[in-house]
Motif scaffolding. Structure first.
Motif, PDB file in Angstrom:
ATOM      1  N   ILE A  68     -34.190  32.962  48.941  1.00 49.70           N
ATOM      2  CA  ILE A  68     -34.652  31.619  48.566  1.00 49.70           C
ATOM      3  C   ILE A  68     -35.991  31.678  47.841  1.00 49.70           C
ATOM      4  N   GLU A  69     -36.930  32.465  48.349  1.00 49.75           N
ATOM      5  CA  GLU A  69     -38.274  32.476  47.771  1.00 49.75           C
ATOM      6  C   GLU A  69     -38.295  32.938  46.315  1.00 49.75           C
ATOM      7  N   PRO A  70     -37.584  34.014  45.936  1.00 49.13           N
ATOM      8  CA  PRO A  70     -37.563  34.352  44.503  1.00 49.13           C
ATOM      9  C   PRO A  70     -36.949  33.252  43.646  1.00 49.13           C
ATOM     10  N   ALA A  71     -35.906  32.596  44.163  1.00 53.11           N
ATOM     11  CA  ALA A  71     -35.281  31.517  43.403  1.00 53.11           C
ATOM     12  C   ALA A  71     -36.259  30.373  43.167  1.00 53.11           C
ATOM     13  N   LEU A  72     -37.005  29.999  44.199  1.00 51.14           N
ATOM     14  CA  LEU A  72     -37.966  28.896  44.056  1.00 51.14           C
ATOM     15  C   LEU A  72     -39.154  29.315  43.192  1.00 51.14           C
ATOM     16  N   ALA A  73     -39.538  30.594  43.253  1.00 51.95           N
ATOM     17  CA  ALA A  73     -40.632  31.054  42.395  1.00 51.95           C
ATOM     18  C   ALA A  73     -40.242  30.965  40.923  1.00 51.95           C
ATOM     19  N   VAL A  74     -39.003  31.320  40.597  1.00 51.05           N
ATOM     20  CA  VAL A  74     -38.536  31.196  39.219  1.00 51.05           C
ATOM     21  C   VAL A  74     -38.410  29.723  38.834  1.00 51.05           C
ATOM     22  N   ALA A  75     -37.954  28.882  39.766  1.00 51.78           N
ATOM     23  CA  ALA A  75     -37.874  27.445  39.477  1.00 51.78           C
ATOM     24  C   ALA A  75     -39.251  26.876  39.147  1.00 51.78           C
TER      25      ALA A  75
END
Length: 561
Positions: free
Chosen positions: A209-216
């Protein structure tokens, strides 16, 4: 009201000739005449396909009118006229307005109204199309983008996502297949208006989740008006983390992959099909331009929905672990770009020998952390002294019993050496500590909600070697002792290997971490400021602070193709 029986209406008197012919058997009027199918006399009725009606073309369309047409000869009757023109509109972005350009085959003027398309901004004005606006929308010139890039290629400044995609095509023609996103500065990409729709798929655990939100977050920084939608399930951490970051969350049925031959393995195809149908509906609803997957059981349906079928969506895959999981190995077959944290992760795009090494995206509060600037305030907040080394200990969100026992067992020796400890032991765990020492406190907490402040307060770390943990610790430049999990496929040790090889950390086997190891190996390093600084510089050199922005630019490049 009476209507004359004329040709235009094709009305006839129902019984206008009744009684004028030869006597016949009495019958009743029927709305429809039954269709009787021929069959051989010696064979009973059987099930089978109904033959096509004689004289009709494919799809049941009858012949065009001709000499066989009753009374009208070759003329057209009301039911045989050409089909009414369908309203065909093309969505074009001009400045901050959405313009519906009417095609030449459509009759009538374009009406001014509100764009009601799913995924568009509610209440966005639809501009009346004139010759000037249509020319400005379709024939974009370099002046339409604000300024030109080297070589004469234009970059969209206020022309919206549609204009950016056109500019990207022209720039690829000039600069090659590398794409425009890597060549565009942050300010120029950030000037784009809304219209881009990105779906991020990474759920279940914080490592996805954290990498996905960082890219978002990075996409939002580069394209402020971009629409970013997260996929997830009702049982994952994304139900809490995604709304907290302000992104819409679309739930799909979970598809856990059984690791043993059980009945769940037989149910797997049906569950995958259900999740793929739901995901495909989400992609159509949000009008996705690109899908970015980060592995896990949320990403697999996203890859299958976007990579197969008529409405395919470009895919970018990011693998954070040193050994790729099943979902990302499947997604790499459909992906346009495949990214990885370390080389040799086991995934690659078509035509490449390995994935593109780019690191792991971390949130901006970690990537942009200035530890020296926040050091005093962070230590005061945790009740730690301003001077002296501080050791940070954590084993993930649930804690780690092995780390807890080893460090707490050396609490007296740590305090005697003047080393303070900030220890997150987990909500379900407890640690036994001696009497507190005023000069070097041992601060034990269940959970650290502000890891950025914990990193700012610390001088070194003892932690597990999960992919996200290694990425954050190395990004902030903290020396660390990584203790990989003793079970699994050994991927945690591989996650920490690049940092350890660079001199920014040490890999300690789970069985070797004891109170004596802390006293004999770790305390001497914590009391040597020069060695700590050297390890910190090496860790920062092995980290990837800009990974989130790099991934976001690749996503823009793929969406613009």
């Amino acid at each position: 009201m009476e209507l004359p029986a004329e040709l235009a209406q094709r009305l006839h008197l129902r019984h206008h000739r009744r009684g004028t012919g030869f006597p016949r058997r009495a019958g009743i009027d029927r709305a429809l005449r039954l269709v009787r199918l021929h069959r051989t006399a010696d064979r009973g009725a059987q099930r089978g396909p109904v033959p096509a009606t004689a004289g009709r073309h494919r799809h049941g369309v009858d012949h065009r009118p001709g000499v066989h047409q009753h009374r009208l000869c070759g003329g057209l009757v009301a039911g045989d006229r050409s089909a009414i023109t369908v309203g065909l509109l093309r969505r074009v972005v001009v400045g901050d307005h959405v313009v519906h350009v009417r095609l030449d085959c459509q009759r009538g003027p374009t009406r001014t109204g509100v764009d009601r398309r799913v995924g568009s901004r509610p209440g966005r004005p639809v501009q009346q199309v004139t010759a000037a606006t249509q020319a400005a929308a379709i024939h974009l010139t370099p002046a339409s983008f604000g300024h030109s890039a080297p070589g004469g290629s234009a970059v969209a400044r206020s022309g919206g996502w549609t204009a950016f995609r056109r500019a990207a095509g022209r720039e690829r023609a000039v600069t090659g297949s590398g794409g425009p996103a890597r060549r565009l500065s942050g300010a120029r990409i950030g000037a784009l208006s809304s219209g881009l729709s990105v779906v991020v798929a990474g759920g279940g655990t914080a490592g996805h989740i954290e990498p996905a939100l960082a890219v978002a977050d990075a996409i939002r920084r580069l394209v402020p008006g971009a629409r970013v939608t997260a996929l997830g399930t009702a049982r994952g951490l994304e139900t809490r983390l995604v709304p907290e970051r302000g992104y819409p969350l679309e739930l799909i049925p979970p598809v856990p992959l059984p690791r043993k031959p059980t009945l769940d393995l037989l149910r797997l195809p049906g569950r995958v099909a259900t999740a793929v149908r739901r995901t495909r509906a989400v992609l159509r609803e949000v009008e996705a331009d690109v899908v970015v997957g980060f592995g896990g059981y949320v990403a697999l349906p996203a890859y299958l929905a976007a990579g197969r079928g008529a409405d395919r969506v470009p895919i970018v895959v990011h693998e954070a672990n040193a050994k790729a999981g099943l979902a990302n190995r499947v997604g790499a077959r459909f992906a346009t770009r495949v990214l990885a944290a370390v080389p040799g992760a086991g995934v690659r795009a078509r035509g490449r020998t390995d994935a593109e090494q780019i690191g792991i995206p971390v949130r901006s509060t970690i990537a942009e952390l200035d530890r020296e600037a926040f050091r005093a305030g962070a230590r005061a907040g945790f009740g730690l002294p301003d001077d002296g080394p501080v050791l940070l200990v954590f084993g993930g969100s649930q804690g780690a019993a092995k780390l807890n026992s080893a460090v707490s067992g050396a609490a007296e020796k740590l305090a005697a050496a003047g080393i303070s400890v900030l220890h997150a032991h987990g909500a379900k765990n407890t640690v036994e500590l001696p009497e507190p020492t005023p000069g070097a406190p041992y601060v034990a907490v269940d959970y650290l909600s502000r890891m950025d402040l914990a990193y700012a307060a610390a001088d070194a770390v003892i932690c597990r070697a999960g992919a996200m943990t290694v990425a954050e610790v190395s990004a902030v430049g903290l020396p660390a002792w990584y203790v990989p999990l003793p079970h699994g496929n050994g991927e945690q040790e591989l996650n920490a290997a690049p940092v350890a090889s660079a001199g920014g950390g040490t890999i300690v086997r789970d069985a070797e971490l004891t109170p004596d190891y802390v006293v004999d190996r770790i305390i001497p390093v914590l009391r040597d400021p020069a060695q700590l600084q050297a390890m910190g510089r090496a860790a920062a050199g092995a980290g990837h602070r800009d990974a989130a922005d790099d991934v976001a630019r690749i996503v823009l490049e793929v969406a613009a193709q």
